[in-house]
Design an enzyme around this catalytic site. Structure first.
Site, PDB file in Angstrom:
ATOM      1  N   ARG A  98       1.300  -0.871   0.207  1.00  0.00           N
ATOM      2  CA  ARG A  98       0.688   0.374   0.056  1.00  0.00           C
ATOM      3  C   ARG A  98       0.629   1.560  -0.165  1.00  0.00           C
ATOM      4  NH1 ARG A  98      -5.666   1.359   3.248  1.00  0.00           N
ATOM      5  NH2 ARG A  98      -6.314  -0.238   1.552  1.00  0.00           N
ATOM      6  N   HIS A 125      -7.120   0.890  -6.446  1.00  0.00           N
ATOM      7  CA  HIS A 125      -7.216  -0.472  -5.348  1.00  0.00           C
ATOM      8  C   HIS A 125      -7.496  -1.750  -6.103  1.00  0.00           C
ATOM      9  CE1 HIS A 125      -7.335  -1.714  -1.645  1.00  0.00           C
ATOM     10  NE2 HIS A 125      -8.484  -0.440  -0.972  1.00  0.00           N
ATOM     11  N   GLN A 128      -9.944  -4.084  -4.176  1.00  0.00           N
ATOM     12  CA  GLN A 128     -11.135  -3.375  -3.535  1.00  0.00           C
ATOM     13  C   GLN A 128     -12.237  -3.755  -5.042  1.00  0.00           C
ATOM     14  OE1 GLN A 128     -11.594  -1.999  -0.258  1.00  0.00           O
ATOM     15  NE2 GLN A 128     -14.326  -2.619  -1.869  1.00  0.00           N
ATOM     16  N   ASP A 219     -17.741   7.266  -2.011  1.00  0.00           N
ATOM     17  CA  ASP A 219     -15.867   6.921  -1.037  1.00  0.00           C
ATOM     18  C   ASP A 219     -16.000   7.790  -0.451  1.00  0.00           C
ATOM     19  OD1 ASP A 219     -13.777   5.634  -0.211  1.00  0.00           O
ATOM     20  OD2 ASP A 219     -12.231   6.305  -2.508  1.00  0.00           O
ATOM     21  N   CYS A 259     -16.795   0.927  -0.417  1.00  0.00           N
ATOM     22  CA  CYS A 259     -15.406   0.396   0.560  1.00  0.00           C
ATOM     23  C   CYS A 259     -15.280   0.928   1.890  1.00  0.00           C
ATOM     24  CB  CYS A 259     -13.826   0.843  -0.924  1.00  0.00           C
ATOM     25  SG  CYS A 259     -13.825   2.818  -0.516  1.00  0.00           S
ATOM     26  N   ARG A 287     -13.989  -8.977   1.033  1.00  0.00           N
ATOM     27  CA  ARG A 287     -12.450  -8.681   0.905  1.00  0.00           C
ATOM     28  C   ARG A 287     -11.805 -10.089   1.171  1.00  0.00           C
ATOM     29  NH1 ARG A 287     -10.055  -3.642   1.079  1.00  0.00           N
ATOM     30  NH2 ARG A 287      -8.442  -5.097   0.013  1.00  0.00           N
TER      31      ARG A 287
HETATM   32  N1  NVA Z   1      -9.711   6.374  -1.962  1.00  0.00           N
HETATM   33  C1  NVA Z   1      -9.799   6.306  -0.577  1.00  0.00           C
HETATM   34  C2  NVA Z   1      -9.628   4.927  -0.165  1.00  0.00           C
HETATM   35  C3  NVA Z   1      -9.396   3.870   1.424  1.00  0.00           C
HETATM   36  C4  NVA Z   1      -9.997   3.209   1.854  1.00  0.00           C
HETATM   37  C5  NVA Z   1      -8.351   5.752   0.114  1.00  0.00           C
HETATM   38  O1  NVA Z   1      -7.238   6.300  -1.085  1.00  0.00           O
HETATM   39  O2  NVA Z   1      -7.399   7.304   0.969  1.00  0.00           O
HETATM   40  N1   CP Z   2     -11.159  -0.272   1.354  1.00  0.00           N
HETATM   41  C1   CP Z   2     -10.088  -0.368   2.496  1.00  0.00           C
HETATM   42  O1   CP Z   2      -9.096  -0.874   1.988  1.00  0.00           O
HETATM   43  O2   CP Z   2     -10.026  -0.407   3.736  1.00  0.00           O
HETATM   44  P1   CP Z   2      -8.587   0.037   4.655  1.00  0.00           P
HETATM   45  O3   CP Z   2      -7.723   1.098   4.305  1.00  0.00           O
HETATM   46  O4   CP Z   2      -9.000  -0.014   5.991  1.00  0.00           O
HETATM   47  O5   CP Z   2      -7.754  -1.133   4.375  1.00  0.00           O
END
Ligand code: NVA
Ligand code: CP
Length: 299
Positions: A98, A125, A128, A219, A259, A287
């Site tokens: 990540r 992502h 997801q 989101d 998500c 997930r």
């Molecule tokens: N769009 C959000 C998704 C979190 C799972 C982010 O990047 O923070």
């Molecule tokens: N939806 C998702 O990726 O959640 P987290 O940021 O908690 O991993």
């Protein structure tokens, strides 16, 4: 070497991943197929679902997950991505990252002799989006649905564009100017959509987008890394909330996805998130099953 960095990387495997995820969910998947394998999980950003589902998923498949915060790695002190990638491949069988920058994951993969999985970047992502498609299929029993995504055309939205195009699902993004999904991803998705028959649209007009939709998705308006723009974003996106009025315009059987994490009162109201049309808790659970299918494929 196979990687999952963009949703596009699984263009030819998505159906197989979805099928395998269903088997895992039903308890019919292979027993411990990753016995003796290890997965390094590198996190530059916070996570609840991604971390837990990969960690537990790897364990359930008989493998060993290692949680590595980037600030604890020499990477956080300036060790090169290329050196880290080369070294990690000597210890583990796969890497989930990540990252703040999508390009850093691409750079990692360039020097990696083991599969690299994108656990979220600023651009995509994919894990997801595949889960979301799995959850829609689980509830609706078909890909022949129209999903409308409301709000910020962000990383999740970008991967959903590619994923929906792969399975022939119709997908509309309703967002204000300046919040459109990535133009190159949209172009790739439209190319795919031509082959699969899905109709993809980006519009500012919430009402037209939502009418008769089978799935409403949203989101957060302020993604990780966008915090400095928070005030501006809350103003720009305020008309793109999923609430009861919006839900009423969609199909009477429409399902709601998010998500997570959710900010109640911003992109979605509490009553909708907790309401009978919400599938977000199943979506979060899924997930785990989809992650296992991805790990089973790549490792
Ligand atoms: N769009 C959000 C998704 C979190 C799972 C982010 O990047 O923070
Ligand atoms: N939806 C998702 O990726 O959640 P987290 O940021 O908690 O991993």
């Amino acid at each position: 070497m196979r990687h999952l960095i963009s949703a596009l990387d699984a263009k030819d495997q998505l159906y197989e991943i979805l099928e395998k995820a269903e088997q895992f969910k039903k308890g019919h998947g292979p027993e411990k197929p990753l016995n003796g394998k290890s997965l390094a999980m590198v996190f530059q950003k916070a996570s609840t679902r991604t971390r837990i589902s990969f960690e537990v998923g790897m364990h359930q498949l008989g493998g060993h997950p290692l949680y590595l915060s980037s600030s604890d790695l020499q990477l956080g002190r300036g060790e090169l991505i290329e050196d880290t990638a080369r070294v990690m491949g000597r210890y583990v069988d796969g890497i989930m990252i990540r990252a703040r920058e999508h390009d850093d994951v691409l750079e990692f993969a360039r020097y990696s002799e083991i599969p690299v999985i994108n656990g979220l970047t600023n651009l995509e992502h994919p894990c997801q989006a595949f889960t979301d498609i799995f959850t829609i299929k689980e509830r609706k029993r078909t890909f022949d649905v129209h999903m409308t995504y409301m709000g910020d055309g962000n990383n999740v939205c970008n991967s959903l564009l590619l994923g929906t195009a792969m399975v022939g699902m119709d997908f509309t993004v309703a967002c204000p100017s300046g919040y459109e999904p990535d133009p190159l991803i949209l172009k790739d998705a439209k190319k795919l959509a031509k082959k699969t028959g899905s109709i993809l649209n980006v519009t500012k007009d919430v009402k037209t987008a939502v009418i008769d939709s089978d799935v409403l998705y949203t989101d957060v308006w302020v993604s990780m890394g966008d915090e400095a723009e928070e005030a501006q974003r809350l103003m720009d996106l305020k008309d793109y909330q999923i609430n009861q009025d919006i839900l009423k315009m969609a199909d009477s059987d429409a399902m709601v996805l998010h998500c997570l994490p959710a900010i109640r009162g911003q992109e979605i109201t509490t009553d909708v998130l907790n309401g009978p049309q919400s599938a977000v808790w199943d979506q979060a659970e899924n997930r785990l099953h989809v992650q296992k299918a991805i790990l089973n494929w790549l490792l």
